[in-house]
Design a protein around this motif. Sequence first.
Motif, PDB file in Angstrom:
ATOM      1  N   LYS A 263       0.866  -1.180   0.000  1.00  0.00           N
ATOM      2  CA  LYS A 263       0.000   0.000   0.000  1.00  0.00           C
ATOM      3  C   LYS A 263       0.903   1.231   0.000  1.00  0.00           C
ATOM      4  O   LYS A 263       2.004   1.198  -0.540  1.00  0.00           O
ATOM      5  CB  LYS A 263      -0.925  -0.033   1.220  1.00  0.00           C
ATOM      6  CG  LYS A 263      -1.809  -1.288   1.302  1.00  0.00           C
ATOM      7  CD  LYS A 263      -2.886  -1.300   0.226  1.00  0.00           C
ATOM      8  CE  LYS A 263      -3.785  -2.508   0.335  1.00  0.00           C
ATOM      9  NZ  LYS A 263      -4.857  -2.531  -0.684  1.00  0.00           N
ATOM     10  N   LYS A 264       0.449   2.306   0.639  1.00  0.00           N
ATOM     11  CA  LYS A 264       1.336   3.474   0.793  1.00  0.00           C
ATOM     12  C   LYS A 264       2.583   3.046   1.565  1.00  0.00           C
ATOM     13  O   LYS A 264       3.708   3.437   1.245  1.00  0.00           O
ATOM     14  CB  LYS A 264       0.595   4.578   1.542  1.00  0.00           C
ATOM     15  CG  LYS A 264       1.477   5.775   1.902  1.00  0.00           C
ATOM     16  CD  LYS A 264       0.906   6.536   3.079  1.00  0.00           C
ATOM     17  CE  LYS A 264       1.982   7.390   3.726  1.00  0.00           C
ATOM     18  NZ  LYS A 264       1.550   7.921   5.015  1.00  0.00           N
ATOM     19  N   SER A 265       2.385   2.251   2.589  1.00  0.00           N
ATOM     20  CA  SER A 265       3.470   1.599   3.319  1.00  0.00           C
ATOM     21  C   SER A 265       3.302   0.096   3.143  1.00  0.00           C
ATOM     22  O   SER A 265       2.232  -0.379   2.751  1.00  0.00           O
ATOM     23  CB  SER A 265       3.424   1.951   4.809  1.00  0.00           C
ATOM     24  OG  SER A 265       3.400   3.353   5.011  1.00  0.00           O
ATOM     25  N   ILE A 267       2.433  -3.434   4.326  1.00  0.00           N
ATOM     26  CA  ILE A 267       1.643  -4.029   5.405  1.00  0.00           C
ATOM     27  C   ILE A 267       1.885  -5.530   5.405  1.00  0.00           C
ATOM     28  O   ILE A 267       1.790  -6.187   4.364  1.00  0.00           O
ATOM     29  CB  ILE A 267       0.138  -3.751   5.233  1.00  0.00           C
ATOM     30  CG1 ILE A 267      -0.120  -2.240   5.260  1.00  0.00           C
ATOM     31  CG2 ILE A 267      -0.675  -4.442   6.330  1.00  0.00           C
ATOM     32  CD1 ILE A 267      -1.577  -1.871   5.023  1.00  0.00           C
ATOM     33  N   ASP A 342      -6.324   2.395   8.397  1.00  0.00           N
ATOM     34  CA  ASP A 342      -6.257   3.714   7.755  1.00  0.00           C
ATOM     35  C   ASP A 342      -5.462   4.696   8.602  1.00  0.00           C
ATOM     36  O   ASP A 342      -4.665   5.489   8.074  1.00  0.00           O
ATOM     37  CB  ASP A 342      -7.666   4.256   7.511  1.00  0.00           C
ATOM     38  CG  ASP A 342      -8.400   3.504   6.407  1.00  0.00           C
ATOM     39  OD1 ASP A 342      -7.726   2.801   5.624  1.00  0.00           O
ATOM     40  OD2 ASP A 342      -9.639   3.618   6.338  1.00  0.00           O
ATOM     41  N   LEU A 345      -1.779   3.857   8.342  1.00  0.00           N
ATOM     42  CA  LEU A 345      -1.268   4.260   7.031  1.00  0.00           C
ATOM     43  C   LEU A 345      -1.042   5.773   6.977  1.00  0.00           C
ATOM     44  O   LEU A 345      -0.091   6.265   6.352  1.00  0.00           O
ATOM     45  CB  LEU A 345      -2.243   3.840   5.927  1.00  0.00           C
ATOM     46  CG  LEU A 345      -2.200   2.372   5.500  1.00  0.00           C
ATOM     47  CD1 LEU A 345      -3.376   2.033   4.600  1.00  0.00           C
ATOM     48  CD2 LEU A 345      -0.874   2.059   4.774  1.00  0.00           C
ATOM     49  N   LYS A 350       6.399   6.081   3.744  1.00  0.00           N
ATOM     50  CA  LYS A 350       6.457   5.103   2.663  1.00  0.00           C
ATOM     51  C   LYS A 350       7.363   3.924   3.000  1.00  0.00           C
ATOM     52  O   LYS A 350       7.064   2.772   2.659  1.00  0.00           O
ATOM     53  CB  LYS A 350       6.949   5.788   1.382  1.00  0.00           C
ATOM     54  CG  LYS A 350       6.960   4.878   0.165  1.00  0.00           C
ATOM     55  CD  LYS A 350       7.412   5.636  -1.071  1.00  0.00           C
ATOM     56  CE  LYS A 350       7.437   4.705  -2.291  1.00  0.00           C
ATOM     57  NZ  LYS A 350       7.884   5.424  -3.510  1.00  0.00           N
TER      58      LYS A 350
END
Length: 372
Positions: A263-265, A267, A342, A345, A350
């Motif tokens: 994802k953005k980071s 997981i 959420d 995140l 990143k």
Amino acid sequence: MIRKKTVEFIKNLNLLNINYKLIHITGTNGKGSVANYIANSLFALNKNVGKFSSPHVLEENERISFNSKNITNEELSIYKEKLKKEEENFKIELEYFEKFFVLSLMYFRDKNPDYVVMEVGIGAKDDITNIIDKKELTVFTKIGVDHEATLGSTVEEVAENKSYLMREGTFSVSYFQKKSVEYILTKKSNNEIEFLKKEDFTFLEDGFLYKGIYFNGKYPIYKPYNIGLSILALEKLGFEVNSKVINAINKSYLPGRFQIFRKKSTIIVDGAHNEEALLSLFKNFDRKVYLIYQSRFDKNVEDVLEKLEKKTKMITITEIDDVKGHEFKKYNHINNLKEAIDFNLKMADKEDIILITGSLYLAGSAIRVLEE
């Protein structure tokens, strides 16, 4: 406890008169992975193989498989209906785990496999799967403390309970254990047991060797040993490890075991559900992580979380399907799992890692959220 009426019911259905070779697996951590490696390897060696495991992560079908494919929804529905009629005739209502155990026995009787790889539910001594006496091999994964109310508060008590899986004349293989645990298992087996040896492993930058067999790739710390135990089991069954086996192991997959989502980071979702598994899991990270955690009430985790504080940037406690677990005032509490993800995140950069762990139930819920 094993219910007497359940045993009578199973005997009445003549489900204990098995024609397949049973590989029976117990342990605290790694049962699902080892069962999967062995079953997939045997199928790759042209054997018909059934597998019974628990708990499921995403769907009930995961509990029963044949030749590396889960029982279909249609098949499961048919067998559930058959079982329901048998229960009504016998005037018994099976518990959830009992029900799936019996369903698996009915399914395997019809499929006529060469081998069945079967996980226990909890422990061994009082586990319903242990009413089967005819076994080809018993397998012990890493033993630690878990389900203390049922199995005991020390690793030795847990090992004693699990040692009841053994049968006279049946060989066993085991993960390397604490010396006191190895003593208990060796004595119970009358020395008919072989333990995995750390010296049989060589770790390389691009993989590892087990007894000279090369596996390429970067693995979570615990995975090479589970692979090694699976190979040891196959060797004791009389099979040579060839390219088909290596390929089957490399392709083996179970949801919720160090499952990575980009994802953005990054997981990572993992079903680590006790102290030993959690501490082992964190050895895979060379930086502090964001932790989303939840566990059931029967887990003593407060001390564990305190040990992990130094390895985390933030700890968030959440819920599993609206079932409350542990609550610690010193950590963030976001009951809704999607909101917890959420929020993490939003807080993470990143290059950060967000780890979701605490149980396979939480892992399943997290996967469903992340795949939406």
